[in-house]
Design an enzyme around this catalytic site. Structure first.
Site, PDB file in Angstrom:
ATOM      1  N   ASP A 526      31.204  39.226  38.455  1.00  0.00           N
ATOM      2  CA  ASP A 526      31.476  38.407  37.276  1.00  0.00           C
ATOM      3  C   ASP A 526      30.787  39.001  36.049  1.00  0.00           C
ATOM      4  O   ASP A 526      29.832  39.763  36.158  1.00  0.00           O
ATOM      5  CB  ASP A 526      30.951  36.995  37.544  1.00  0.00           C
ATOM      6  CG  ASP A 526      31.654  35.927  36.725  1.00  0.00           C
ATOM      7  OD1 ASP A 526      32.452  36.281  35.837  1.00  0.00           O
ATOM      8  OD2 ASP A 526      31.405  34.736  36.981  1.00  0.00           O
ATOM      9  N   GLU A 529      30.659  41.373  29.903  1.00  0.00           N
ATOM     10  CA  GLU A 529      31.166  41.368  28.518  1.00  0.00           C
ATOM     11  C   GLU A 529      30.064  41.355  27.454  1.00  0.00           C
ATOM     12  O   GLU A 529      30.372  41.491  26.274  1.00  0.00           O
ATOM     13  CB  GLU A 529      32.047  40.129  28.284  1.00  0.00           C
ATOM     14  CG  GLU A 529      33.200  39.971  29.244  1.00  0.00           C
ATOM     15  CD  GLU A 529      32.865  39.102  30.443  1.00  0.00           C
ATOM     16  OE1 GLU A 529      33.789  38.757  31.190  1.00  0.00           O
ATOM     17  OE2 GLU A 529      31.668  38.771  30.629  1.00  0.00           O
ATOM     18  N   ASP A 592      38.253  32.127  33.316  1.00  0.00           N
ATOM     19  CA  ASP A 592      38.115  30.675  33.413  1.00  0.00           C
ATOM     20  C   ASP A 592      39.226  29.962  32.647  1.00  0.00           C
ATOM     21  O   ASP A 592      39.463  30.258  31.472  1.00  0.00           O
ATOM     22  CB  ASP A 592      36.761  30.248  32.854  1.00  0.00           C
ATOM     23  CG  ASP A 592      35.603  30.925  33.579  1.00  0.00           C
ATOM     24  OD1 ASP A 592      35.777  31.229  34.766  1.00  0.00           O
ATOM     25  OD2 ASP A 592      34.558  31.153  32.962  1.00  0.00           O
TER      26      ASP A 592
END
Length: 810
Positions: A526, A529, A592
């Site tokens: 995950d 960024e 998400d």
């Protein structure tokens, strides 16, 4: 105290009241300087000095305007060239005491240089070099042909050092008005006067691409990034696809797009975790801007403009090109994607077990809870091949199970399984993993690339962090200090630098016992960024601009390599962010999203868009992962779609024990009192298991062809582009299937635009003629799916659905 941070954290979408606007001024930009005086001020101003080459410097005072609260702003005006320096002053609010000041700050406006003509050419090894006239010193354009249907244009300030060409190379013809260069199945024409560039497929009479060498760049000093701009022409009504994963309509033409890895929590719109500076036209050409730095594609007019701020000096001070651009031409649009993946990397294909149904929830935070959910899926007859566990680790190290007891080791050393005494929420991870494996369920554990800031003493965390800082294993600031995340997710965490071999060795040694001794099967990688600020530095010498996008690839690529090594090639990574070449380290999911119909539609668009840029193994959280549980209709419709997508998985965000929002089919059924959520999911999950080997084989075939598993019919059948493009949600899956998901609430039928050729209804076996609209029945349990007539896999697919047809179709 005066607070002024000229560039903030370089967030492309958000700014603070203490930044400069624009952050990096260009000639003739009107500049506004914003700042704060937290303790108040009676007055504020700037002393500004403008230095222009060949003229005396001019200094002046410019008074500031009071804004809201403690904010102030001052207009510095516009200038055509030179360097501007400014110092900010504030007079105390009470009128007593010394003035405060901040600065000096400065910016170099630079000078625009433009290509004005082509003077000559010379053959070089593997290509041809043109000397370009400019408004300053000459520049040099090198053309090479790295694969069939692709031409790389490299623009530089200095001539190439490669020797003259020997043997076969590109053919060059000087017609007086233009140069024609032919190689690798394509022909480029460079007009000497207009600077137009056209590209034509070998054997074709009309060019499919029209661009321009009228490039310009901003000469700046002090190793600052150089702004580079070029343009190309689009035709009226021409559709452009790609630019990575985008959650909006397919056609990129007519709008402006930036290419920047970015975390936008839900409702992403045009923002994305996976941008790729690669466009594909319905006409059969493509453009790839081969750059690490963020870029901007302005497609609002027929003269499309592309811009980026380019680092033109390497870490060793050696000059680099101003621009690296690849033009593609092909017989059909996905041929452009295939050529692109030949240059950026063949898609890796995960093991066959990854194509079964996945299950996950953020609230499964103990061995007892996850075991309960795995046992429930077995008891319900609902197949699952993977369980993803996010809430397993201590969130201090991200490699130790919650509540495990152990004697801390020095930060440079790794713990092994025998070092742990498992208690509390995870009393016996080995027994849990063995239980899963015995029942055909693989185990994937969650990861992020950070060393979290923990305020309470934690011996192992503190030792790891001290070692990371001492050895310089994280991303650094320009001043040599460790970078701490300036973003909003795991703020102030150290960020692991995976370009450093020592970091990789150290980081993965601590996680090796999870594979070698416990036998897990993969990692959900995950994040990735949160690289903020142009002052960042990596071990391999890249700077902030070059890291904003490419760090995600460093991270997930390093994990992919580690997992493949640790699992003997039988493991997976499951990632959110990436950049050019994303296909080399699958699998990816679309981040998400809410449990809404609009989010469902956006996710389908994102998967198709990502595919154009090479992303073949893509997934999403079926029916959404955030907010209240989805209605049964949305859950069933998205389950059906996910069954016929590259990777099928459900997931949900964390929630309290009293408010179970798991996306398990039994929870959806219980919460709504509607058993169809469970019965239909069961039927589709069982069907998915029947399709595992087929989908794995199709993924292998797609990788060999260089195309995505999930594709736009309009680009697969360009002769029927306008007809097929009218349906934004239908897609091809592999070589055989046309899938027409139901994406609107309350629909009992689905208008399907059948591509040319013959098609067979997967559920009924009926044969249909293509090239027309077919009104398909779509009761709640049915998703319209069609098989290409004559497919060698038609019988296999019909057999796969045969025993489940009564359950699915009622």
């Amino acid at each position: 105290m005066i607070v002024h941070d000229p560039s903030g954290i370089d967030d492309p979408y958000k700014s603070t009241p203490s930044e400069r606007f624009p952050r990096y001024p260009r000639p003739d930009d009107a500049v506004q300087v914003n700042f704060r005086v937290p303790h108040g001020a009676a007055a504020a101003w700037a002393e500004v000095t403008h230095a222009t080459p060949g003229a005396p410097a001019v200094t002046k005072r410019v008074d500031a305007r009071r804004g809201v609260g403690d904010t102030w702003s001052v207009d510095l005006g516009a200038a055509a060239a030179g360097t501007v320096r400014y110092t900010l002053f504030a007079q105390p609010a009470a009128g007593v005491g010394a003035n405060t000041q901040a600065g000096p700050f400065s910016y170099d406006l630079g000078v625009w240089r433009e290509v004005t003509g082509i003077s000559s050419y010379s053959a070089r090894q593997g290509g041809v070099e043109f000397t370009l006239n400019t408004t300053h010193a000459p520049a040099y354009l090198t053309l090479t042909f790295p694969t069939r249907g692709a031409c790389r244009l490299s623009l530089a300030r200095a001539t190439t050092s490669s020797p003259p060409q020997s043997g076969d190379g590109p053919g060059v013809e000087d017609t007086g008005a233009a140069f024609t260069v032919s190689s690798q199945g394509m022909r480029l024409v460079l007009d000497k006067r207009s600077l137009a560039v056209t590209a034509t497929l070998e054997g074709a009479s009309e060019p499919v691409f029209q661009g321009s060498l009228a490039t310009r760049w901003l000469e700046r000093g002090n190793d600052q990034p150089t702004s580079v701009e070029f343009s190309f022409q689009t035709q009226e009504g021409e559709a452009l696809y790609g630019l990575g994963e985008r959650f909006v309509n397919a056609d990129r033409n007519g709008e402006r797009w930036d290419v920047r890895v970015y975390e936008e929590y839900k409702e992403q719109g045009k923002r994305t975790y996976i941008p790729v500076p690669f466009l594909v036209s319905e006409r059969g050409y493509g453009l790839w801007l081969d750059a690490a730095e963020p870029s901007d594609f302005d497609l609002r007019t027929s003269e499309a403009k592309v811009a980026l701020d380019r680092m033109t000096l390497g870490p060793d001070g050696a000059p680099r090109s101003l621009l690296e651009l690849v033009i593609f031409v092909a017989d059909e649009p996905y041929g452009v994607t295939a050529a692109f993946t030949r240059l950026t990397g063949t898609a890796a294909v995960p093991p066959a077990w990854a194509f079964g149904p996945w299950m996950s929830s953020n609230s499964w935070n103990s061995q007892e809870r996850v075991t309960q959910e795995v046992d429930r899926t077995l008891a319900e007859g609902v197949p699952a091949s993977v369980v993803v566990i996010e809430a397993w680790s201590d969130e201090a190290t991200f490699y130790i199970f919650n509540d495990a007891e152990y004697d801390p080791k020095p930060g440079g050393e790794a713990l092994t399984l025998s070092d742990f005494r498992f208690t509390g929420r995870w009393p016996d991870p080995q027994a849990f993993i063995d239980h899963c494996h015995a029942n055909g369920v693989r185990v994937v554990l969650w990861q992020i690339p950070v060393h979290k800031l923990v305020t309470e003493p934690h011996a192992q965390h503190d030792a790891d962090g001290a070692h990371m800082i001492d050895r310089g294993l994280g991303i650094m600031q320009a001043d040599g200090s460790p970078y701490r995340n300036k973003g909003w997710w795991f703020t102030d965490a150290l960020i692991a630098d995976f370009s450093n071999p020592e970091t990789r060795e150290w980081w993965f040694a601590k996680r090796r016992y999870l594979f070698d001794e416990l036998g897990i099967d993969g990692m959900k990688t995950d994040g990735g960024e949160h690289l903020w600020g142009r002052d960042l530095r990596s071990f391999d010498g890249r700077r902030g601009l070059e890291l904003f996008n490419t760090y995600a690839n460093d991270y997930v690529g390093a994990y992919h390599e580690f997992v493949q090594l640790a699992s003997g090639g039988d493991g997976v990574t499951f990632s959110r962010a990436s950049y050019t070449g994303v296909q080399r380290h699958p699998i990816h999911w679309a981040g998400d999203e809410d449990s809404t119909w609009s989010a469902y539609r956006a996710s389908v668009k994102a998967g198709l868009s990502a595919g154009v840029s090479g992303v073949s193994l893509w997934s999403w959280d079926l029916a959404g992962f955030s907010g209240e549980i989805p209605p049964v209709e949305l859950y069933v419709r998205s389950t059906a779609m996910a069954t016929f997508s590259p990777i099928m998985q459900y997931h949900s965000e964390g929630h309290g024990a009293a408010d179970n929002r798991d996306r398990t089919p039994w929870n959806i059924a219980a919460r709504h009192g509607d058993e169809r959520a469970l019965s239909v999911y069961r039927a589709y999950a069982q069907l998915r298991m029947r399709l595992v080997d087929y989908l794995h084989a199709e993924a292998v075939a797609a990788a060999e062809l260089g195309v995505p598993l999930m594709r736009y019919p309009a680009l697969e059948f360009p002769e029927a582009h306008e007809f097929l493009a009218a349906d934004e949600y239908a897609y091809l899956l592999g070589r055989d299937l046309l899938v027409a998901p139901i994406t609107e609430k309350g629909c009992g039928t689905r208008e399907v635009r059948l591509p040319p050729g013959g098609w067979v209804d997967l559920w009924s076996g009926s044969e249909l003629e293509g090239g027309r609209i077919f009104n398909a029945a779509a009761p709640l349990e049915v998703i319209p799916v069609f098989v290409r007539a004559g497919s060698a896999r038609l019988d296999l697919l019909l057999r796969a659905v045969a025993e489940f047809r009564p359950q699915v179709a009622g």
